[in-house]
Design an enzyme around this catalytic site. Sequence first.
Site, mmCIF file in Angstrom:
data_model
loop_
_atom_site.group_PDB
_atom_site.id
_atom_site.type_symbol
_atom_site.label_atom_id
_atom_site.label_comp_id
_atom_site.label_asym_id
_atom_site.label_seq_id
_atom_site.Cartn_x
_atom_site.Cartn_y
_atom_site.Cartn_z
ATOM 1 N N TYR A 1 0.795 -1.227 0.000
ATOM 2 C CA TYR A 1 0.000 0.000 0.000
ATOM 3 C C TYR A 1 0.831 1.281 0.000
ATOM 4 C CZ TYR A 1 -3.617 -3.407 1.039
ATOM 5 O OH TYR A 1 -4.462 -4.485 0.966
ATOM 6 N N HIS B 1 -14.936 -7.632 -0.774
ATOM 7 C CA HIS B 1 -15.021 -9.029 -1.192
ATOM 8 C C HIS B 1 -16.097 -9.808 -0.454
ATOM 9 C CE1 HIS B 1 -11.266 -7.539 -2.705
ATOM 10 N NE2 HIS B 1 -10.743 -7.459 -1.500
ATOM 11 N N HIS C 1 -9.286 0.981 -5.446
ATOM 12 C CA HIS C 1 -8.378 0.175 -4.634
ATOM 13 C C HIS C 1 -6.968 0.687 -4.845
ATOM 14 C CE1 HIS C 1 -11.526 -2.547 -3.590
ATOM 15 N NE2 HIS C 1 -11.899 -2.529 -4.854
#
Length: 152
Positions: free
Chosen positions: A22, A80, A100
């Site tokens: 990230y 998800h 995302h």
Amino acid sequence: MKILVINGPNLNMLGIREPEVYGNGTYEELKMRITDHCVTRGAEVEIFQSNYEGAIVEKIQNAYFNSVDGIVINPAGYTHTSVAILDALKAVSIPCVEVHISKVDSREEFRQVSYVRYVALTTITGKGFNGYLEAIDYLKEYIENGSKDTKS
Ligand code: DQA
């Protein structure tokens, strides 16, 4: 134009959390980048983060009563799993873009499922913090000039 940016669980841990996936930027830095970008685009923005599914559902419902024009959402792990977040987005019918930070499509198989994708105008993945800025521009264009014909 009023934009709501919603971030799901563990995104408050940016900078600490898996920097190899990230990046090193913190959540505070993400908020600043989004705020600065919205100022340059003349858009009003509210940035919300929660680790709780129900809090995210309620935020989406309240967006309807607060006349929000567009939603940028990174549901994080709930991407998800959460039919409830999908249903909330469907209930309010506010244009939304899914973001995302990582390239979810080339990660684990369980990350290949996205419920929010059923309602999102488009999905932006793997562009780091810039993905949020791109999503804001996409929504602004959509709200001001109508629908785009292709998903990118
Ligand atoms: C994420 C990807 C998700 O799979 C993960 O659960 C996250 C972050 C991203 O921004 O890349 O928490 O949404």
